[in-house]
Write a protein that holds these residues in place. Structure first.
Motif, PDB file in Angstrom:
ATOM      1  N   VAL A 185      -5.908  -0.071   2.958  1.00 11.04           N
ATOM      2  CA  VAL A 185      -5.622  -1.416   3.768  1.00 11.04           C
ATOM      3  C   VAL A 185      -6.882  -2.498   3.626  1.00 11.04           C
ATOM      4  N   ALA A 186      -8.198  -1.982   3.500  1.00 12.69           N
ATOM      5  CA  ALA A 186      -9.089  -2.809   3.443  1.00 12.69           C
ATOM      6  C   ALA A 186      -9.232  -3.539   2.108  1.00 12.69           C
ATOM      7  N   GLY A 187      -8.932  -2.831   1.084  1.00 14.42           N
ATOM      8  CA  GLY A 187      -8.809  -3.256  -0.347  1.00 14.42           C
ATOM      9  C   GLY A 187      -7.708  -4.186  -0.512  1.00 14.42           C
ATOM     10  N   GLN A 188      -6.555  -4.144   0.341  1.00 12.67           N
ATOM     11  CA  GLN A 188      -5.384  -5.213   0.045  1.00 12.67           C
ATOM     12  C   GLN A 188      -5.834  -6.180   0.761  1.00 12.67           C
ATOM     13  N   LEU A 189      -6.462  -6.141   1.968  1.00  5.62           N
ATOM     14  CA  LEU A 189      -6.640  -7.334   2.629  1.00  5.62           C
ATOM     15  C   LEU A 189      -7.890  -8.092   2.375  1.00  5.62           C
ATOM     16  N   ILE A 194       0.837  -1.333  -0.013  1.00  2.00           N
ATOM     17  CA  ILE A 194       0.027  -0.127   0.057  1.00  2.00           C
ATOM     18  C   ILE A 194       0.825   1.164   0.010  1.00  2.00           C
ATOM     19  N   ASN A 195       2.218   1.077   0.006  1.00  2.00           N
ATOM     20  CA  ASN A 195       3.128   2.030  -0.219  1.00  2.00           C
ATOM     21  C   ASN A 195       2.997   3.182   1.332  1.00  2.00           C
ATOM     22  N   ILE A 196       2.891   2.514   2.133  1.00  2.00           N
ATOM     23  CA  ILE A 196       2.839   3.225   3.636  1.00  2.00           C
ATOM     24  C   ILE A 196       3.960   2.745   4.465  1.00  2.00           C
ATOM     25  N   ALA A 197       4.600   3.720   5.049  1.00  2.00           N
ATOM     26  CA  ALA A 197       5.779   3.339   6.031  1.00  2.00           C
ATOM     27  C   ALA A 197       5.524   2.196   7.026  1.00  2.00           C
ATOM     28  N   GLU A 198       6.376   1.315   7.134  1.00  2.00           N
ATOM     29  CA  GLU A 198       6.137  -0.111   8.033  1.00  2.00           C
ATOM     30  C   GLU A 198       6.119   0.481   9.240  1.00  2.00           C
ATOM     31  N   VAL A 199       6.615   1.646   9.774  1.00  2.00           N
ATOM     32  CA  VAL A 199       6.320   1.880  11.174  1.00  2.00           C
ATOM     33  C   VAL A 199       4.981   2.431  11.385  1.00  2.00           C
ATOM     34  N   THR A 200       4.288   3.224  10.216  1.00  2.00           N
ATOM     35  CA  THR A 200       2.922   3.602  10.480  1.00  2.00           C
ATOM     36  C   THR A 200       2.159   2.274  10.470  1.00  2.00           C
ATOM     37  N   VAL A 201       2.305   1.166   9.575  1.00  2.00           N
ATOM     38  CA  VAL A 201       1.433   0.239   9.746  1.00  2.00           C
ATOM     39  C   VAL A 201       1.476  -0.474  11.355  1.00  2.00           C
TER      40      VAL A 201
END
Length: 117
Positions: free
Chosen positions: A56-60, A31-38
């Motif tokens: 996130v919802a779409g990816q999951l 999703i191109n979001i920093a891992e620390v953010t996730v």
């Protein structure tokens, strides 16, 4: 927003990630979001902005309501998500066989069925 509270059978973001057979690291890449953010979302320290929640919802492969519930957001007043099985059952009750014959939305279809019963 503590993910360690409540019923242990409740879905958490961590559970959703595992169910999607991915990892926090891979989700962040996808999703191109920093891992620390996730990681802060999984830890329950923060919740994502709506646009990121949609990613996130779409990816999951889950609904936004399911994601929000997993993140301990109160979703009691949000209309339910409807499964394809439920939609097919109502369409069958109404004698609808073709997708083109379906009403524009689920609520209309449900009201039609309720009037017939």
């Amino acid at each position: 927003m503590n993910p360690n509270t409540g019923n242990e059978n409740e879905e958490t973001l961590k559970n959703l990630i595992e169910a999607a057979r991915t990892s926090q690291r891979q989700l962040s890449r996808d999703i191109n979001i920093a891992e620390v953010t996730v990681n802060t979302w999984v830890a329950g320290k923060k919740i994502p902005r709506f646009d990121n929640a949609a990613l996130v919802a779409g990816q999951l492969g889950v609904s936004l309501k399911a994601l929000a519930k997993a993140m301990r957001v109160d979703v009691r007043d949000i209309p339910g998500d409807y499964s394809l099985i439920e939609l097919k059952a109502i369409a069958a009750d109404l004698g609808i066989e073709r997708v083109a014959d379906l009403p524009a939305d689920f609520e209309t279809m449900r009201r039609m069925r309720d009037r017939e019963n």
